[in-house]
Design an enzyme around this catalytic site. Structure first.
Site, PDB file in Angstrom:
ATOM      1  N   GLU A  75       0.839  -1.216   0.000  1.00 43.66           N
ATOM      2  CA  GLU A  75       0.000   0.000   0.000  1.00 43.66           C
ATOM      3  C   GLU A  75       0.865   1.255   0.000  1.00 43.66           C
ATOM      4  O   GLU A  75       2.091   1.184   0.070  1.00 43.66           O
ATOM      5  CB  GLU A  75      -0.866   0.020   1.275  1.00 43.66           C
ATOM      6  CG  GLU A  75      -2.273  -0.516   1.097  1.00 43.66           C
ATOM      7  CD  GLU A  75      -3.198   0.505   0.425  1.00 43.66           C
ATOM      8  OE1 GLU A  75      -2.718   1.593   0.054  1.00 43.66           O
ATOM      9  OE2 GLU A  75      -4.390   0.195   0.251  1.00 43.66           O
TER      10      GLU A  75
ATOM     11  N   ASP B 233      -9.766   1.851  -4.746  1.00 40.54           N
ATOM     12  CA  ASP B 233      -8.863   1.910  -3.582  1.00 40.54           C
ATOM     13  C   ASP B 233      -8.009   3.174  -3.708  1.00 40.54           C
ATOM     14  O   ASP B 233      -8.567   4.260  -3.876  1.00 40.54           O
ATOM     15  CB  ASP B 233      -8.060   0.598  -3.496  1.00 40.54           C
ATOM     16  CG  ASP B 233      -7.447   0.398  -2.116  1.00 40.54           C
ATOM     17  OD1 ASP B 233      -7.148   1.407  -1.450  1.00 40.54           O
ATOM     18  OD2 ASP B 233      -7.240  -0.750  -1.683  1.00 40.54           O
TER      19      ASP B 233
HETATM   20  C1  BGC Z   1      -7.326  -1.358   2.971  1.00 32.90           C
HETATM   21  C2  BGC Z   1      -7.591  -2.834   3.026  1.00 32.90           C
HETATM   22  C3  BGC Z   1      -8.897  -3.114   2.335  1.00 32.90           C
HETATM   23  C4  BGC Z   1      -8.884  -2.539   0.948  1.00 32.90           C
HETATM   24  C5  BGC Z   1     -10.153  -2.736   0.164  1.00 32.90           C
HETATM   25  C6  BGC Z   1      -7.339  -0.898   1.577  1.00 32.90           C
HETATM   26  O1  BGC Z   1      -7.112   0.462   1.527  1.00 32.90           O
HETATM   27  O2  BGC Z   1      -6.107  -1.032   3.610  1.00 32.90           O
HETATM   28  O3  BGC Z   1      -7.611  -3.282   4.349  1.00 32.90           O
HETATM   29  O4  BGC Z   1      -9.136  -4.501   2.298  1.00 32.90           O
HETATM   30  O5  BGC Z   1      -8.599  -1.174   0.994  1.00 32.90           O
HETATM   31  O6  BGC Z   1     -11.257  -2.127   0.704  1.00 32.90           O
HETATM   32 CA    CA Z   2      -5.915   2.009   0.302  1.00 33.01          CA
END
Ligand code: BGC
Ligand code: CA
Length: 301
Positions: free
Chosen positions: A30, A208
């Protein structure tokens, strides 16, 4: 150019094939951010609590344990970084951390994506770790370290960035499938009217992390959608960069010319069978898609 993996639905522009940059297989890759001072890409494994540092010239990637559930890293004016983790905003010098601010949140919540606006304020969202209850918020952390709750009722706060003129803020609440565009006042960080900017059908995953390039195009990572998509400022889907992994979590531009899109991914939430089908889940990818990104803003506190 490499082989064409996707052609623009509207523009017809071909994209280069994404390259596997680090076969890191992180649990929850991430938060990529370009560090122009050092010429490196920083990115995280949220579940592993680690900060990674990639030198794109050599391909060497090093990682160190930072803090549990580190969910974002942002450069800080004057040196060092700001991290979000759990319920805390932390100053981090690469070795030790100190609390700058704390938020009051339900126990089952944690910080998730965060980014600074052009005035040096940190915008950091929270999420329900079970991704079920709309108990999350989006906070604005000012340079004087005061914290203000700007949005509530979020389930998984994600994907923050601004248009190049600073008048629009993009934000996603992943389970809704929507990226919202908010009118934004840079002078004081007030957010106004909102509209649905991009709607991603559940069959194509969930929005995301996202990044806005210097032309104002919005690049959205699609968790569960095997791709990053590019949208015009008017909210038109322009093209799709396909990846060999389903849980595509975030993207940002970097490199000497800011023309490389780095893309993170996750193993988190995949079954044993799925992991066999996508062995590089959790790894870091890059592509040179013919666009130029912007330097990240620093936290001014
Ligand atoms: C989060 C994850 C989550 C994903 C999808 C990410 O930003 O950190 O924990 O599963 O988004 O919703
Ligand atoms: Ca994220």
């Amino acid at each position: 150019m490499g082989s064409v993996i996707s052609s623009g639905r509207i523009t017809g522009v071909a994209m280069e094939t994404p390259e596997l940059v680090v076969d890191s297989r992180a649990e929850l890759g991430e938060g990529p951010v370009w560090d122009s001072m050092e010429g490196r890409l920083l990115w995280l494994d949220i579940v592993g609590g680690r900060v990674h540092s990639l030198d794109p010239l050599t391909g060497s990637d090093e990682s160190i344990e930072a803090v549990p559930y580190v969910s974002s890293i942002t450069p800080r004016k004057g040196g060092g970084f700001v991290l979000t983790a759990g319920h805390a905003v932390l100053a981090w010098d690469g070795e030790s951390s100190a609390v700058l601010a704390e938020i009051e949140e339900p126990d089952g919540n944690r910080f998730n994506d965060a980014k600074c606006d052009a005035s040096g304020r940190l915008w950091a969202g929270t999420m329900d770790m079970n991704e079920a209850s709309p108990a999350g918020s989006l906070y604005m952390v000012s340079p004087d370290r005061s914290v203000r709750r700007m949005l509530g009722g979020l389930t998984v706060s994600n994907g923050i960035d601004w248009s190049p003129d600073g008048k629009t803020m993009y934000h996603a609440d992943s389970p809704t499938g929507n990226v919202y565009a908010y009118d934004f006042r840079m002078e004081d960080g007030m957010i106004g009217r909102s509209r649905v900017f991009a709607s991603i059908p559940h069959s194509q995953g969930f929005p995301d992390g996202l990044t806005v390039d210097s032309d104002g195009m919005v690049w959205i990572a699609q968790w569960g959608g095997w791709c990053v998509s590019r949208w015009s400022a008017e909210g038109r889907l322009m093209e799709t960069v396909k990846l060999p992994v389903s849980h595509v979590s975030s993207c940002t531009f970097g490199g000497r010319k800011m023309d490389t899109l780095f893309i993170t991914s996750a193993r988190y939430g995949l079954s044993g069978g799925e992991l066999r089908r996508e062995p590089h889940a959790g790894s870091l990818f890059s592509v040179v898609p013919g666009a130029v990104g912007r330097q990240p803003h620093e936290f001014d506190g």
